[in-house]
Scaffold this motif. Structure first.
Motif, PDB file in Angstrom:
ATOM      1  N   TRP A  32      46.308 -33.508  -5.323  1.00 29.14           N
ATOM      2  CA  TRP A  32      45.036 -34.225  -5.293  1.00 29.14           C
ATOM      3  C   TRP A  32      44.122 -33.937  -6.486  1.00 29.14           C
ATOM      4  O   TRP A  32      42.944 -34.269  -6.462  1.00 29.14           O
ATOM      5  N   HIS A  33      44.679 -33.356  -7.547  1.00 29.75           N
ATOM      6  CA  HIS A  33      43.899 -33.182  -8.781  1.00 29.75           C
ATOM      7  C   HIS A  33      43.553 -34.560  -9.329  1.00 29.75           C
ATOM      8  O   HIS A  33      44.384 -35.463  -9.341  1.00 29.75           O
ATOM      9  N   VAL A  34      42.319 -34.719  -9.809  1.00 30.10           N
ATOM     10  CA  VAL A  34      41.879 -35.997 -10.371  1.00 30.10           C
ATOM     11  C   VAL A  34      41.857 -35.894 -11.893  1.00 30.10           C
ATOM     12  O   VAL A  34      41.227 -34.994 -12.450  1.00 30.10           O
ATOM     13  N   TYR A  35      42.570 -36.833 -12.545  1.00 29.26           N
ATOM     14  CA  TYR A  35      42.434 -36.960 -13.998  1.00 29.26           C
ATOM     15  C   TYR A  35      41.325 -37.965 -14.246  1.00 29.26           C
ATOM     16  O   TYR A  35      41.418 -39.128 -13.858  1.00 29.26           O
ATOM     17  N   ASP A  36      40.268 -37.494 -14.905  1.00 33.62           N
ATOM     18  CA  ASP A  36      39.124 -38.333 -15.239  1.00 33.62           C
ATOM     19  C   ASP A  36      39.098 -38.484 -16.756  1.00 33.62           C
ATOM     20  O   ASP A  36      38.882 -37.505 -17.471  1.00 33.62           O
ATOM     21  N   PRO A  37      39.327 -39.696 -17.273  1.00 27.41           N
ATOM     22  CA  PRO A  37      39.332 -39.891 -18.720  1.00 27.41           C
ATOM     23  C   PRO A  37      38.043 -39.427 -19.397  1.00 27.41           C
ATOM     24  O   PRO A  37      38.079 -38.983 -20.539  1.00 27.41           O
ATOM     25  N   ALA A  38      36.924 -39.499 -18.698  1.00 25.79           N
ATOM     26  CA  ALA A  38      35.656 -39.052 -19.273  1.00 25.79           C
ATOM     27  C   ALA A  38      35.667 -37.556 -19.562  1.00 25.79           C
ATOM     28  O   ALA A  38      34.970 -37.080 -20.452  1.00 25.79           O
ATOM     29  N   GLU A  39      36.506 -36.800 -18.828  1.00 29.04           N
ATOM     30  CA  GLU A  39      36.575 -35.349 -19.004  1.00 29.04           C
ATOM     31  C   GLU A  39      37.779 -34.912 -19.827  1.00 29.04           C
ATOM     32  O   GLU A  39      37.782 -33.820 -20.395  1.00 29.04           O
ATOM     33  N   GLY A  40      38.850 -35.709 -19.855  1.00 28.07           N
ATOM     34  CA  GLY A  40      40.067 -35.297 -20.546  1.00 28.07           C
ATOM     35  C   GLY A  40      40.775 -34.202 -19.758  1.00 28.07           C
ATOM     36  O   GLY A  40      40.640 -34.117 -18.543  1.00 28.07           O
ATOM     37  N   ASP A  41      41.516 -33.361 -20.468  1.00 27.44           N
ATOM     38  CA  ASP A  41      42.262 -32.268 -19.831  1.00 27.44           C
ATOM     39  C   ASP A  41      42.217 -31.057 -20.751  1.00 27.44           C
ATOM     40  O   ASP A  41      42.949 -30.994 -21.747  1.00 27.44           O
ATOM     41  N   VAL A  42      41.344 -30.102 -20.430  1.00 26.82           N
ATOM     42  CA  VAL A  42      41.176 -28.930 -21.290  1.00 26.82           C
ATOM     43  C   VAL A  42      42.438 -28.072 -21.352  1.00 26.82           C
ATOM     44  O   VAL A  42      42.686 -27.422 -22.365  1.00 26.82           O
ATOM     45  N   THR A  43      43.252 -28.075 -20.299  1.00 31.21           N
ATOM     46  CA  THR A  43      44.463 -27.237 -20.310  1.00 31.21           C
ATOM     47  C   THR A  43      45.486 -27.703 -21.335  1.00 31.21           C
ATOM     48  O   THR A  43      46.261 -26.904 -21.842  1.00 31.21           O
ATOM     49  N   ARG A  44      45.483 -29.011 -21.644  1.00 33.28           N
ATOM     50  CA  ARG A  44      46.420 -29.557 -22.635  1.00 33.28           C
ATOM     51  C   ARG A  44      45.713 -30.042 -23.895  1.00 33.28           C
ATOM     52  O   ARG A  44      46.299 -30.716 -24.724  1.00 33.28           O
ATOM     53  N   GLN A  45      44.438 -29.669 -24.031  1.00 33.36           N
ATOM     54  CA  GLN A  45      43.617 -30.036 -25.187  1.00 33.36           C
ATOM     55  C   GLN A  45      43.561 -31.550 -25.380  1.00 33.36           C
ATOM     56  O   GLN A  45      43.647 -32.063 -26.493  1.00 33.36           O
ATOM     57  N   ILE A  46      43.409 -32.267 -24.264  1.00 36.32           N
ATOM     58  CA  ILE A  46      43.234 -33.712 -24.289  1.00 36.32           C
ATOM     59  C   ILE A  46      41.735 -33.986 -24.361  1.00 36.32           C
ATOM     60  O   ILE A  46      40.976 -33.554 -23.493  1.00 36.32           O
ATOM     61  N   GLU A  47      41.309 -34.676 -25.388  1.00 38.45           N
ATOM     62  CA  GLU A  47      39.891 -34.940 -25.629  1.00 38.45           C
ATOM     63  C   GLU A  47      39.272 -35.816 -24.543  1.00 38.45           C
ATOM     64  O   GLU A  47      39.935 -36.723 -24.020  1.00 38.45           O
ATOM     65  N   PRO A  48      38.001 -35.574 -24.205  1.00 40.54           N
ATOM     66  CA  PRO A  48      37.284 -36.485 -23.313  1.00 40.54           C
ATOM     67  C   PRO A  48      37.330 -37.902 -23.885  1.00 40.54           C
ATOM     68  O   PRO A  48      37.293 -38.088 -25.104  1.00 40.54           O
ATOM     69  N   GLY A  49      37.440 -38.878 -23.002  1.00 44.73           N
ATOM     70  CA  GLY A  49      37.516 -40.272 -23.421  1.00 44.73           C
ATOM     71  C   GLY A  49      38.944 -40.775 -23.574  1.00 44.73           C
ATOM     72  O   GLY A  49      39.163 -41.933 -23.913  1.00 44.73           O
ATOM     73  N   THR A  50      39.937 -39.907 -23.316  1.00 42.79           N
ATOM     74  CA  THR A  50      41.340 -40.302 -23.442  1.00 42.79           C
ATOM     75  C   THR A  50      41.807 -41.010 -22.177  1.00 42.79           C
ATOM     76  O   THR A  50      41.839 -40.401 -21.100  1.00 42.79           O
ATOM     77  N   PRO A  51      42.174 -42.294 -22.276  1.00 40.97           N
ATOM     78  CA  PRO A  51      42.672 -43.017 -21.099  1.00 40.97           C
ATOM     79  C   PRO A  51      43.973 -42.400 -20.584  1.00 40.97           C
ATOM     80  O   PRO A  51      44.751 -41.833 -21.362  1.00 40.97           O
ATOM     81  N   PHE A  52      44.205 -42.530 -19.303  1.00 44.17           N
ATOM     82  CA  PHE A  52      45.426 -42.000 -18.690  1.00 44.17           C
ATOM     83  C   PHE A  52      46.665 -42.557 -19.390  1.00 44.17           C
ATOM     84  O   PHE A  52      47.619 -41.835 -19.654  1.00 44.17           O
TER      85      PHE A  52
END
Length: 73
Positions: A29-49
């Motif tokens: 149930w983890h939510v991927y939110d493009p506005a936040e990105g993914d800090v664990t994989r160094q995915i920048e905020p604003g990155t679409p799924f």
């Protein structure tokens, strides 16, 4: 042929989702939110799924991208 994905599942089809659509892992149930990105994989905020690397997986449980479901806001 029956679809093997849950209703609302991303299922690998980027045409099903808008750039800022939030998706939820159907395992943990983890939510991927493009506005936040993914800090664990160094995915920048604003990155679409749909723009996540092909080998990206859930940062909590390592679930595959295809197991994520579209969240209806």
């Amino acid at each position: 042929m029956k679809d093997s994905f849950f209703s609302g599942s991303f299922g690998g089809d980027a045409s099903k989702i808008a750039p800022m659509t939030r998706l939820e892992c159907n395992v943990c149930w983890h939510v991927y939110d493009p506005a936040e990105g993914d800090v664990t994989r160094q995915i920048e905020p604003g990155t679409p799924f749909a723009a996540l690397p092909h080998d990206w997986s859930c940062p909590v449980c390592s679930g595959e991208k295809s197991s994520f479901m579209v969240l209806e806001d």
